[in-house]
Enzyme design. Structure first.
Site, PDB file in Angstrom:
ATOM      1  N   TYR A 219       0.846  -1.188   0.000  1.00 53.69           N
ATOM      2  CA  TYR A 219       0.000   0.000   0.000  1.00 53.69           C
ATOM      3  C   TYR A 219       0.885   1.241   0.000  1.00 53.69           C
ATOM      4  CZ  TYR A 219      -3.676  -3.242   1.583  1.00 53.69           C
ATOM      5  OH  TYR A 219      -4.563  -4.290   1.702  1.00 53.69           O
TER       6      TYR A 219
ATOM      7  N   PRO B 256     -30.247  -2.236  -6.340  1.00 56.22           N
ATOM      8  CA  PRO B 256     -31.235  -1.263  -5.857  1.00 56.22           C
ATOM      9  C   PRO B 256     -32.116  -1.826  -4.745  1.00 56.22           C
ATOM     10  CG  PRO B 256     -31.064  -1.144  -8.244  1.00 56.22           C
ATOM     11  CD  PRO B 256     -30.240  -2.314  -7.819  1.00 56.22           C
TER      12      PRO B 256
ATOM     13  N   PHE C  58     -13.745  -5.345   1.112  1.00 55.10           N
ATOM     14  CA  PHE C  58     -14.856  -4.753   0.376  1.00 55.10           C
ATOM     15  C   PHE C  58     -16.180  -5.083   1.087  1.00 55.10           C
ATOM     16  CE2 PHE C  58     -17.533  -4.322  -3.627  1.00 55.10           C
ATOM     17  CZ  PHE C  58     -17.387  -2.944  -3.680  1.00 55.10           C
ATOM     18  N   PRO C  59     -16.283  -4.719   2.390  1.00 52.63           N
ATOM     19  CA  PRO C  59     -17.498  -5.070   3.134  1.00 52.63           C
ATOM     20  C   PRO C  59     -18.714  -4.243   2.744  1.00 52.63           C
ATOM     21  CG  PRO C  59     -16.088  -3.707   4.489  1.00 52.63           C
ATOM     22  CD  PRO C  59     -15.308  -4.021   3.237  1.00 52.63           C
ATOM     23  N   LEU C  60     -18.501  -3.180   1.969  1.00 55.97           N
ATOM     24  CA  LEU C  60     -19.585  -2.286   1.576  1.00 55.97           C
ATOM     25  C   LEU C  60     -19.555  -2.076   0.066  1.00 55.97           C
ATOM     26  CD1 LEU C  60     -18.902   0.287   4.394  1.00 55.97           C
ATOM     27  CD2 LEU C  60     -20.863  -1.242   4.325  1.00 55.97           C
ATOM     28  N   GLY C  61     -20.727  -1.892  -0.519  1.00 61.49           N
ATOM     29  CA  GLY C  61     -20.776  -1.574  -1.948  1.00 61.49           C
ATOM     30  C   GLY C  61     -21.158  -2.759  -2.799  1.00 61.49           C
ATOM     31  N   GLY C  62     -21.511  -2.440  -4.041  1.00 63.20           N
ATOM     32  CA  GLY C  62     -21.940  -3.466  -4.968  1.00 63.20           C
ATOM     33  C   GLY C  62     -23.367  -3.909  -4.740  1.00 63.20           C
TER      34      GLY C  62
END
Length: 306
Positions: A81, A237, A230-234
């Site tokens: 990183y 609706p 990536f616990p959030l997103g994707g």
């Protein structure tokens, strides 16, 4: 959705700290290391596309110190990183480290000049990455090292023996305490476990991406942690609307509800959401104290499978 935060003085650093009355989200044991289930992922502290220094270095330092002040004892990082940037920030902000703090890192990929993540899993490359992590973090032993598998597009099937055995040997030499695998298929997890004990698996997973449901349950039965990146997103609706509806009922943000759902999903799930904002960090930690009803969980679980 509340917690108490008494003041104490950390004898290791001699500075006043605010510590949660109860550990964020409870605790989990990685081998012989106890960590808070709600941790912190340092990736977002680097510059855009996880390359170069942050625009606000002082702000990044403040976030890391707030992580410790909030009682979080699990930080996830990688020398890739930046590269090296997040590890340097962690060392500047927190070294000498509190005795309760555990830092997990990853090896198996490097960064190129275009910001890509080319695979770097030859034995010599892995040894060099471990040495670089030791140096940049300023430690003699790494608490937890994940072998990062697959590539930037996700897990890829294939044998991992030679690479994982290199890390096993480094553990025998005393520079690594515990091992894990990241971005791995279920078969690769099984292969790694056939070579040496692992304490954690770090894969992509959230309410909308449920491909590892069976793996999570099997690992829980064996007391092995699962750390979703990536616990959030994707979210679809429908999933977004259900998150918003539950959030309105419990008086929280949809983001907090999504994180709380993960903590409720299985006791072996450890969270490492990242942020470069102190305010955002505090909002994330609030999810650790969020109680969801059986109705809430059933509604979220159903939406997550649609």
């Amino acid at each position: 959705m509340c917690f108490e935060a008494p003041i104490r003085v950390d004898p290791h650093e001699g500075r006043i700290m605010t510590t949660l009355f109860s550990s964020p989200g409870g605790t989990w044991t990685l081998g012989d290391l106890t960590v808070t289930r709600f941790g912190y992922g340092a990736m977002q502290l680097a510059g855009p596309w996880v390359m170069g220094p942050p625009a606000d270095r002082d702000g990044a330092i403040a976030v890391l110190r707030e992580v410790v002040d909030l009682g979080i004892t699990h930080i996830d990082t990688s020398d890739a990183y930046g590269p090296r940037i997040t590890n340097q920030l962690i060392r500047e902000a927190l070294h000498p480290y509190p005795s309760s703090l555990r830092i997990a890192t990853k090896v198996g990929a490097r960064r190129d000049e275009q910001g890509g993540w080319p695979v770097a899993r030859r034995p010599d490359e892995l040894r060099r990455q471990v040495e670089e992590n030791l140096e940049s973090l300023g430690v003699e032993v790494l608490d937890l090292v994940y072998l990062r598998l697959g590539d930037a597009e996700g897990p890829k099937a294939g044998p991992i023996g030679a690479a994982f055995e290199t890390l096993v040997e480094l553990r025998r030499q005393g520079v690594i305490r515990h091992l894990g695998v990241s971005n791995a298929t279920a078969e690769q997890v099984a292969e790694a476990r056939g070579i040496a004990p692992i304490v954690s698996v770090q894969n992509m997973y959230n309410l909308a991406h449920r491909h590892d449901d069976d793996l999570i349950d099997r690992l829980a039965a064996e007391d092995i942690a699962y750390v979703p990146f990536f616990p959030l997103g994707g979210f679809s609706p429908l999933q977004s609307s259900v998150l918003s509806a539950v959030a309105a009922r419990v008086g929280a943000s949809p983001r907090s509800v999504a994180l709380a759902w993960l903590l409720h999903r299985s006791p072996n799930i450890l969270l490492i959401p990242g942020t470069s904002s102190v305010a955002h960090l505090r909002e994330n930690v609030a999810a650790a104290g969020l109680r969801l009803s059986g109705e809430d969980l059933a509604e979220l679980d159903k939406a997550g499978r649609e």
